[in-house]
Design an enzyme around this catalytic site. Structure first.
Site, mmCIF file in Angstrom:
data_model
loop_
_atom_site.group_PDB
_atom_site.id
_atom_site.type_symbol
_atom_site.label_atom_id
_atom_site.label_comp_id
_atom_site.label_asym_id
_atom_site.label_seq_id
_atom_site.Cartn_x
_atom_site.Cartn_y
_atom_site.Cartn_z
ATOM 1 N N SER A 1 0.847 -1.186 0.000
ATOM 2 C CA SER A 1 0.000 0.000 0.000
ATOM 3 C C SER A 1 0.882 1.236 0.000
ATOM 4 C CB SER A 1 -0.901 0.005 1.244
ATOM 5 O OG SER A 1 -1.784 -1.092 1.233
ATOM 6 N N GLY B 1 -0.418 4.405 0.135
ATOM 7 C CA GLY B 1 -1.268 5.510 0.539
ATOM 8 C C GLY B 1 -2.018 6.101 -0.644
ATOM 9 N N ALA B 2 -1.987 7.436 -0.728
ATOM 10 C CA ALA B 2 -2.715 8.118 -1.800
ATOM 11 C C ALA B 2 -2.136 7.833 -3.176
ATOM 12 C CB ALA B 2 -2.711 9.622 -1.542
ATOM 13 N N GLY C 1 -1.483 4.814 -4.393
ATOM 14 C CA GLY C 1 -1.991 3.578 -4.971
ATOM 15 C C GLY C 1 -1.434 2.341 -4.304
ATOM 16 N N GLY D 1 -6.117 0.033 4.994
ATOM 17 C CA GLY D 1 -5.215 -1.022 4.548
ATOM 18 C C GLY D 1 -5.761 -2.405 4.829
ATOM 19 N N ASP D 2 -6.457 -2.549 5.950
ATOM 20 C CA ASP D 2 -7.064 -3.837 6.287
ATOM 21 C C ASP D 2 -8.212 -4.156 5.331
ATOM 22 O OD1 ASP D 2 -5.341 -3.738 8.530
ATOM 23 O OD2 ASP D 2 -6.847 -2.599 9.633
#
Length: 315
Positions: free
Chosen positions: A220, A222-223, A225, A251-252
């Site tokens: 992951s 974040g913003a 992608g 994220g989960d």
């Protein structure tokens, strides 16, 4: 069916506040109480997607009893491991501009007996499971090698393992070849011991985790992608999000989306991105239902933008 393992679950209270002013009385505009912990959130997201899930977790005291009740109310089967200590309580403060401040308690210390009972409970829940998702930090009493032992036992029983942890626990578990690991950018940087400034940097770091034993890496960013790096190829996925309300559990939710879509290939990555994007548009740690997803806002490509700078570089 997806089994989740949360060694250090929590009772999470999320307060929505206009702004956080230190030393002042801050009046909340919203409040939620949710069962917490990364594996717990994966189970909640799997259940919201309409799939069966069993949550294995140590529970103790009044907070532990409330966690079990809240999960039961959401239709999640609970396989509790009774412990002497009380389950931890966490607090999250979500500001109107999207900034999140979290206060996480350390949690109870597990005894040798409780540690072994947790492993045995996972074993007893493994038959028939499509995936076992092992998630989160380890409580006091569990050595960094504990996840490695769990992965080895699960593989011996024929189960597939998804692992979402960090630091020494992640590095030691890699030697047992988990089927997929899901670090965020900061955890990925920590695992390889250097900062990540571009998407290409993240790809190289994920490839190194594969060399250390991970069969696939779902990262992951974040913003920026998400990445999926496997022996079959590398894919980059992103989604348009107009407004972020809370990134707690996003994220989960992504990991849950990946697993319910089969846990392999670009289609599963697209599902992960869609679930993560839907989660950040919801308050607190609310998990998205199929109605919250916007698949048309998701793009997945094998043409990874390696030179693209990360908006939030990982130190």
């Amino acid at each position: 069916m997806i089994v989740t393992v949360t060694p250090n679950p929590s009772l999470d209270r999320t307060y929505e506040v206009p702004a956080l002013d230190r030393g002042e009385v801050v009046r909340a505009t919203g409040e939620r109480v949710d069962p917490g912990g990364k594996g717990v959130n994966v189970s909640r997201a799997v259940a919201a997607a309409g799939r069966r899930t069993v949550a294995v977790l140590p529970l103790g005291g009044a907070p532990g009893a409330l966690v079990a009740d809240l999960l039961d109310a959401q239709g999640i089967e609970v396989a509790p491991v009774p412990i002497a200590g009380a389950t931890r309580s966490n607090i999250a403060l979500a500001e109107a501009d999207g900034v999140l401040t979290k206060i996480n308690a350390p949690g109870p210390e597990l005894s040798a007996t409780e540690r072994e009972l947790l492993l045995e409970t996972v074993r007893s829940q493994s038959p028939g499971a499509d995936w076992i998702a092992c998630c989160g930090s380890l409580p006091r009493g569990l050595a960094p090698s504990w996840y490695a032992e769990l992965v080895a036992r699960a593989h011996a029983a024929g189960a597939r393992i998804a692992l979402d942890t960090s630091g020494p626990a992640l590095l030691q578990a890699l030697r047992e070849r988990p089927d997929v690991v899901k670090p965020n950018a900061e955890e990925l940087a920590g695992a390889v011991g250097r900062p990540l400034a571009t998407v290409g940097d993240a790809v190289k770091a994920a490839e190194e985790l594969r060399e250390l034993g991970a069969r696939a890496v779902l990262a992951s960013l974040g913003a920026d992608g998400q990445l999926l790096v496997t022996g079959e190829g590398t894919w980059f996925g992103a989604a348009r999000v107009d407004a972020v309300r809370s990134n707690v559990g996003a994220g989960d939710s992504s990991l849950a989306g990946f697993l319910v879509a089969g846990g392999a290939g670009p289609g599963a990555l697209a599902s992960a991105v869609a679930h993560g994007a839907a989660a950040v548009r919801l308050p607190g740690s609310v998990m998205p239902t199929p109605d919250d997803l916007e698949p048309s806002a998701v793009t997945v490509t094998a043409e990874v933008p390696a030179d693209r700078p990360l908006r939030e570089p990982a130190p």
